[in-house]
Design a protein around this motif. Structure first.
Motif, PDB file in Angstrom:
ATOM      1  N   ALA A 409       0.860  -1.187   0.000  1.00 54.40           N
ATOM      2  CA  ALA A 409       0.000   0.000   0.000  1.00 54.40           C
ATOM      3  C   ALA A 409       0.896   1.236   0.000  1.00 54.40           C
ATOM      4  CB  ALA A 409      -0.928   0.012   1.217  1.00 54.40           C
ATOM      5  N   SER A 410       0.319   2.379  -0.334  1.00 57.46           N
ATOM      6  CA  SER A 410       1.108   3.610  -0.486  1.00 57.46           C
ATOM      7  C   SER A 410       1.676   4.119   0.826  1.00 57.46           C
ATOM      8  CB  SER A 410       0.252   4.698  -1.143  1.00 57.46           C
ATOM      9  OG  SER A 410      -0.896   4.977  -0.352  1.00 57.46           O
ATOM     10  N   ASP A 411       1.083   3.718   1.979  1.00 52.66           N
ATOM     11  CA  ASP A 411       1.582   4.211   3.266  1.00 52.66           C
ATOM     12  C   ASP A 411       2.602   3.265   3.900  1.00 52.66           C
ATOM     13  OD1 ASP A 411      -0.095   2.132   3.923  1.00 52.66           O
ATOM     14  OD2 ASP A 411      -1.247   3.243   5.435  1.00 52.66           O
ATOM     15  N   THR A 414       9.243   2.228   2.622  1.00 52.68           N
ATOM     16  CA  THR A 414      10.048   1.877   1.445  1.00 52.68           C
ATOM     17  C   THR A 414      11.374   1.232   1.844  1.00 52.68           C
ATOM     18  OG1 THR A 414      11.042   4.073   1.381  1.00 52.68           O
ATOM     19  CG2 THR A 414       9.031   3.730   0.070  1.00 52.68           C
ATOM     20  N   THR A 436       5.761  -0.806  -0.409  1.00 51.94           N
ATOM     21  CA  THR A 436       4.725  -0.173  -1.223  1.00 51.94           C
ATOM     22  C   THR A 436       4.520  -0.943  -2.525  1.00 51.94           C
ATOM     23  OG1 THR A 436       6.223   1.316  -2.437  1.00 51.94           O
ATOM     24  CG2 THR A 436       5.369   2.093  -0.310  1.00 51.94           C
ATOM     25  N   THR A 467       4.921   6.032   8.363  1.00 49.67           N
ATOM     26  CA  THR A 467       4.809   4.872   7.473  1.00 49.67           C
ATOM     27  C   THR A 467       4.587   3.615   8.320  1.00 49.67           C
ATOM     28  OG1 THR A 467       7.189   4.403   7.454  1.00 49.67           O
ATOM     29  CG2 THR A 467       6.337   5.944   5.793  1.00 49.67           C
TER      30      THR A 467
END
Length: 477
Positions: A409-411, A414, A436, A467
């Motif tokens: 997911a985007s949150d 990384t 992500t 994050t």
């Protein structure tokens, strides 16, 4: 002789078994096989693994399934599987031809299943040798595995195998075919509860209460005992629950109905639409006169059986019903054989592996689709380690590859840090991954040498605030 039954000693030339949409070919002339660098080997009958119904005698390997618990569908002839260890050949091959010497009585049978490890480390589907043929693989490989399928008569008396030899060579050149489609296939099929606690599955697993696995009506996608080579993701719309689990049994109704495959590959019932089980067509449309592979009239349209723990607990099902099934290996080979440690200890054999949490920030979630098993664990980033620790036990030292599964997911972080530490306490690596991306799949962290004992993989929450890190599952292979 241990029984006064008629038998015939036969040297059975059984064809190669790997065709992924490639028609069986006539055996190549001996001269061409020699030019192609044919490799020959003999399987050791004392090194394979099977259930207790396989008995080693002076005559050979005998299959005697008299005490096997029979499935509710009432098969009169039972099939036992005996799996040999995987082996690595000196050169890649794409064509196989097995030769089996066996005493086979009336109503009995001997078949040979073979599979190859494909690029990326996963296994192809099993393919079954039928008759004097050789079959070409869509891709060449050096690592192969062989499995015997012995069929008993109606009185529970099976054949005796004296020897298994194979020959493999490479005929192809140039561009090789892809194994499957790029996206896993999903079909809506009718599911029934398997039950049968105390019985034995087709791969030799003894069924226990609240067990987690499924059965499909073809052994082409049958995983090894305890393995995860072939997995499905089952979703039940009425409860909005999903579960990912392995294929450990064969059924319901048919045993050679790989309905998820296209007609060019499907073993039987090639005129049916892809994704439609033969039992469903027989039940709903009077296909094949309303009968299954064995001449019985199905009492339901089932295309999958689900073990109790997955059926009741993970999916929240109370009755047989329609579910959506994703056949995960059809994305290009499936997952590799290995020990999986889930984020939910209820899904783990804790004598082999378990998860341990530090701190109070880890929370179970199903908010993002694509999780392994029944849920995943998530924690917000902070300047503290408080890891989720996946412990795994090795009975002997060995070199192992470790994979991780997460939901993307985007949150997500990384740079989620997976820390690999051996049983001696030595940190082997700190692998940072981008969560992500690449969700709902196995992602390789690396390969290391581990000593015997309890080794571990830890996911730290020491990442950028704002994050999240996801601890879902790891696989050791």
């Amino acid at each position: 002789m241990r029984a006064s039954w008629r038998s015939t000693l036969m040297a059975v030339m059984l064809g190669a078994v790997f065709a992924e949409g490639v028609a069986a070919a006539e055996p190549a002339p001996e001269s061409l096989r020699q030019e192609a660098g044919a490799q020959r080997w003999t399987e050791n009958l004392s090194e394979g693994t099977g259930t207790s119904e396989f008995v080693g005698t002076r005559e050979g390997l005998r299959y005697e399934p008299n005490a096997v618990m029979r499935r509710p569908e009432g098969l009169s002839r039972l099939t036992g599987l005996f799996e040999f260890p995987a082996r690595t050949l000196e050169q890649p091959v794409d064509t196989f031809r097995p030769r089996v010497q066996a005493a086979v009585g009336l109503g009995q049978g001997v078949e040979v299943d073979v599979r190859v490890r494909v690029p990326g480390g996963a296994w192809s589907e099993w393919r079954t040798a039928t008759g004097d043929e050789s079959v070409r693989l869509p891709r060449a490989g050096t690592e192969v595995q062989v499995r015997l399928a012995l069929i008993a008569d109606e009185r529970g008396r099976g054949p005796v195998v004296q020897g298994v030899e194979l020959e493999g060579w490479r005929e192809g050149s140039g561009t090789e075919e892809g194994l499957q489609t790029l996206a896993p296939l999903t079909y809506r099929v009718y599911a029934t509860r398997e039950g049968l606690v105390g019985g034995t599955t087709a791969n030799g697993h003894v069924i226990k209460s609240n067990d987690r696995f499924v059965a499909l009506p073809s052994r082409r996608g049958l995983a090894s005992n305890g393995g995860s080579e072939y997995q499905v993701r089952v979703c039940y719309s009425k409860t909005a629950k999903c579960a990912t689990t392995s294929v450990w049994d064969v059924g319901p109704w048919n045993t050679k109905d790989d309905y998820w495959n296209p007609s060019s590959v499907r073993e039987m019932w090639k005129t049916l639409p892809q994704g439609k089980p033969e039992a469903q067509a027989a039940y709903q449309d009077n296909f094949n006169g309303g009968l299954d592979q064995f001449g019985r009239r199905p009492s339901n349209p089932a295309g999958i059986d689900i073990a109790d723990g997955t059926f009741w607990t993970d999916l929240g099902m109370s009755n047989n019903d329609w579910v959506d099934v994703t056949y995960l290996w059809t994305s290009g080979g499936g997952s590799t054989t290995g020990l999986v440690i889930d984020s939910n200890n209820a899904n783990n054999d804790q004598t082999k592996g378990y998860i341990q949490l530090a701190g109070t920030s880890w929370a179970s979630s199903t908010n993002v689709a694509g999780y392994y098993g029944t849920s995943y664990l998530v924690s917000p980033g902070a300047a503290v380690s408080e890891p989720a620790t996946f412990w795994f036990y090795l009975s002997a030292a060995g070199t192992k590859t470790v994979d991780a599964w997460w939901t993307a997911a985007s949150d997500r972080s990384t740079a989620a840090p997976f820390i690999i530490t051996n049983a001696s306490g030595t940190q082997l690596a700190n692998v940072k991954v981008n969560q992500t991306l690449n969700g709902a799949r196995w992602n390789t962290l690396g390969t290391w040498s581990f000593p015997a004992g309890w080794n571990k993989v830890q996911l730290s929450r020491w990442v950028t605030a704002g994050t999240y890190v996801v601890a879902d599952a790891i696989q050791v292979r």
